[in-house]
Design a protein around this motif. Structure first.
Motif, PDB file in Angstrom:
ATOM      1  N   HIS A  16       0.827  -1.211   0.000  1.00 52.49           N
ATOM      2  CA  HIS A  16       0.000   0.000   0.000  1.00 52.49           C
ATOM      3  C   HIS A  16       0.861   1.260   0.000  1.00 52.49           C
ATOM      4  N   LEU A  17       1.921   1.282   0.787  1.00 57.31           N
ATOM      5  CA  LEU A  17       2.810   2.448   0.809  1.00 57.31           C
ATOM      6  C   LEU A  17       3.527   2.619  -0.531  1.00 57.31           C
ATOM      7  N   PHE A  18       4.005   1.521  -1.080  1.00 56.85           N
ATOM      8  CA  PHE A  18       4.732   1.569  -2.343  1.00 56.85           C
ATOM      9  C   PHE A  18       3.841   2.088  -3.478  1.00 56.85           C
ATOM     10  N   TYR A  19       2.678   1.487  -3.647  1.00 60.08           N
ATOM     11  CA  TYR A  19       1.829   1.898  -4.759  1.00 60.08           C
ATOM     12  C   TYR A  19       1.209   3.275  -4.554  1.00 60.08           C
ATOM     13  N   ALA A  20       1.082   3.725  -3.326  1.00 54.35           N
ATOM     14  CA  ALA A  20       0.630   5.105  -3.088  1.00 54.35           C
ATOM     15  C   ALA A  20       1.650   6.076  -3.681  1.00 54.35           C
ATOM     16  N   LYS A  21       2.937   5.738  -3.569  1.00 48.57           N
ATOM     17  CA  LYS A  21       3.990   6.570  -4.171  1.00 48.57           C
ATOM     18  C   LYS A  21       4.029   6.410  -5.688  1.00 48.57           C
ATOM     19  N   LYS A  34      -2.294   5.762 -16.852  1.00 49.37           N
ATOM     20  CA  LYS A  34      -2.687   6.148 -18.212  1.00 49.37           C
ATOM     21  C   LYS A  34      -2.517   5.027 -19.231  1.00 49.37           C
ATOM     22  N   VAL A  35      -1.376   4.339 -19.210  1.00 55.48           N
ATOM     23  CA  VAL A  35      -1.107   3.325 -20.236  1.00 55.48           C
ATOM     24  C   VAL A  35      -2.094   2.163 -20.086  1.00 55.48           C
ATOM     25  N   ILE A  36      -2.122   1.560 -18.936  1.00 55.26           N
ATOM     26  CA  ILE A  36      -3.119   0.544 -18.592  1.00 55.26           C
ATOM     27  C   ILE A  36      -3.645   0.937 -17.209  1.00 55.26           C
ATOM     28  N   PRO A  37      -4.701   1.742 -17.165  1.00 56.87           N
ATOM     29  CA  PRO A  37      -5.204   2.208 -15.863  1.00 56.87           C
ATOM     30  C   PRO A  37      -5.529   1.035 -14.935  1.00 56.87           C
ATOM     31  N   VAL A  38      -4.993   1.112 -13.743  1.00 55.67           N
ATOM     32  CA  VAL A  38      -5.113   0.029 -12.775  1.00 55.67           C
ATOM     33  C   VAL A  38      -6.373   0.208 -11.934  1.00 55.67           C
ATOM     34  N   ASP A  39      -7.090  -0.887 -11.747  1.00 52.90           N
ATOM     35  CA  ASP A  39      -8.169  -0.929 -10.761  1.00 52.90           C
ATOM     36  C   ASP A  39      -7.501  -1.312  -9.449  1.00 52.90           C
ATOM     37  N   TRP A  40      -7.227  -0.317  -8.622  1.00 50.26           N
ATOM     38  CA  TRP A  40      -6.422  -0.526  -7.406  1.00 50.26           C
ATOM     39  C   TRP A  40      -7.074  -1.503  -6.440  1.00 50.26           C
ATOM     40  N   ASP A  41      -8.407  -1.539  -6.394  1.00 52.46           N
ATOM     41  CA  ASP A  41      -9.095  -2.472  -5.487  1.00 52.46           C
ATOM     42  C   ASP A  41      -8.841  -3.924  -5.882  1.00 52.46           C
ATOM     43  N   LYS A  42      -8.561  -4.154  -7.167  1.00 54.52           N
ATOM     44  CA  LYS A  42      -8.231  -5.511  -7.625  1.00 54.52           C
ATOM     45  C   LYS A  42      -6.723  -5.753  -7.621  1.00 54.52           C
ATOM     46  N   LEU A  44      -4.101  -4.330  -5.872  1.00 53.46           N
ATOM     47  CA  LEU A  44      -3.345  -4.411  -4.613  1.00 53.46           C
ATOM     48  C   LEU A  44      -3.465  -5.783  -3.947  1.00 53.46           C
ATOM     49  N   PRO A  45      -4.654  -6.376  -3.833  1.00 50.79           N
ATOM     50  CA  PRO A  45      -4.703  -7.729  -3.256  1.00 50.79           C
ATOM     51  C   PRO A  45      -3.909  -8.761  -4.058  1.00 50.79           C
ATOM     52  N   ILE A  46      -3.872  -8.600  -5.386  1.00 50.76           N
ATOM     53  CA  ILE A  46      -3.086  -9.516  -6.212  1.00 50.76           C
ATOM     54  C   ILE A  46      -1.604  -9.361  -5.894  1.00 50.76           C
ATOM     55  N   MET A  47      -1.142  -8.122  -5.757  1.00 46.50           N
ATOM     56  CA  MET A  47       0.259  -7.878  -5.420  1.00 46.50           C
ATOM     57  C   MET A  47       0.593  -8.408  -4.026  1.00 46.50           C
ATOM     58  N   THR A  60      -0.901 -18.356  -2.487  1.00 43.56           N
ATOM     59  CA  THR A  60      -1.990 -17.393  -2.608  1.00 43.56           C
ATOM     60  C   THR A  60      -2.038 -16.728  -3.972  1.00 43.56           C
ATOM     61  N   TYR A  61      -0.958 -16.759  -4.726  1.00 43.99           N
ATOM     62  CA  TYR A  61      -0.903 -16.066  -6.016  1.00 43.99           C
ATOM     63  C   TYR A  61      -1.014 -17.054  -7.161  1.00 43.99           C
ATOM     64  N   ASN A  62      -1.830 -16.691  -8.145  1.00 46.70           N
ATOM     65  CA  ASN A  62      -1.952 -17.487  -9.349  1.00 46.70           C
ATOM     66  C   ASN A  62      -2.004 -16.503 -10.518  1.00 46.70           C
ATOM     67  N   GLY A  63      -0.926 -16.385 -11.240  1.00 44.04           N
ATOM     68  CA  GLY A  63      -0.894 -15.446 -12.340  1.00 44.04           C
ATOM     69  C   GLY A  63       0.409 -15.522 -13.102  1.00 44.04           C
ATOM     70  N   ASN A  64       0.540 -14.652 -14.079  1.00 44.26           N
ATOM     71  CA  ASN A  64       1.735 -14.611 -14.901  1.00 44.26           C
ATOM     72  C   ASN A  64       2.202 -13.161 -15.019  1.00 44.26           C
ATOM     73  N   PRO A  65       3.053 -12.718 -14.076  1.00 51.69           N
ATOM     74  CA  PRO A  65       3.472 -11.320 -14.094  1.00 51.69           C
ATOM     75  C   PRO A  65       4.248 -10.933 -15.352  1.00 51.69           C
ATOM     76  N   LEU A  66       5.003 -11.858 -15.927  1.00 52.39           N
ATOM     77  CA  LEU A  66       5.746 -11.535 -17.144  1.00 52.39           C
ATOM     78  C   LEU A  66       4.784 -11.190 -18.282  1.00 52.39           C
ATOM     79  N   ALA A  67       3.736 -11.976 -18.443  1.00 50.01           N
ATOM     80  CA  ALA A  67       2.760 -11.712 -19.505  1.00 50.01           C
ATOM     81  C   ALA A  67       2.111 -10.345 -19.318  1.00 50.01           C
TER      82      ALA A  67
END
Length: 125
Positions: A16-21, A34-42, A44-47, A60-67
């Protein structure tokens, strides 16, 4: 007095502190706003799940950060200094609020992940 990162709640604090900055950062903030506007409510929990998996070996994480980053790069090319700036901000956030073995591990893993992504995105083009 700073303590080590001990649990999910501490990871939440870092994220939360990091992404606030990051949101307001003139160097990399536009990627998130702007480039890909982030839905912060979705996002931050993923991060938080991602870092809990990395730091505490939770499933707890299931995803592909590189993609995700490759998709971002296709819309607005990432540069080496973008990754370096992210690393600087990430490590500064952790250093400002935490110290200890897990804090060091989180910083080192962040650096490693950013470096690998940079190599796969920038140097493979």
């Amino acid at each position: 007095m700073k303590t080590d990162i001990k649990n999910r709640e501490d990871i939440e604090t870092v994220i939360h502190l990091f992404y606030a900055k990051v949101k307001d950062d003139p160097h990399i903030g536009h990627f998130f706003t702007k480039v890909i506007p982030v839905d912060w409510d979705k996002h931050l929990p993923i991060m938080i799940d991602f870092w809990e998996s990395i730091l505490f070996h939770k499933s707890t994480y299931n995803g592909n950060p590189l993609a995700k980053h490759q998709a971002l790069d296709s819309k607005y090319p990432l540069k080496t200094d973008d990754f370096q700036h992210w690393i600087k901000m990430f490590t500064e956030t952790i250093d400002k609020h935490f110290e200890g073995t897990n804090a060091e591990t989180m910083k080192q893993r962040g650096i490693s992940i950013a470096t690998i992504m940079q190599a796969k995105i920038i140097f493979s083009n």
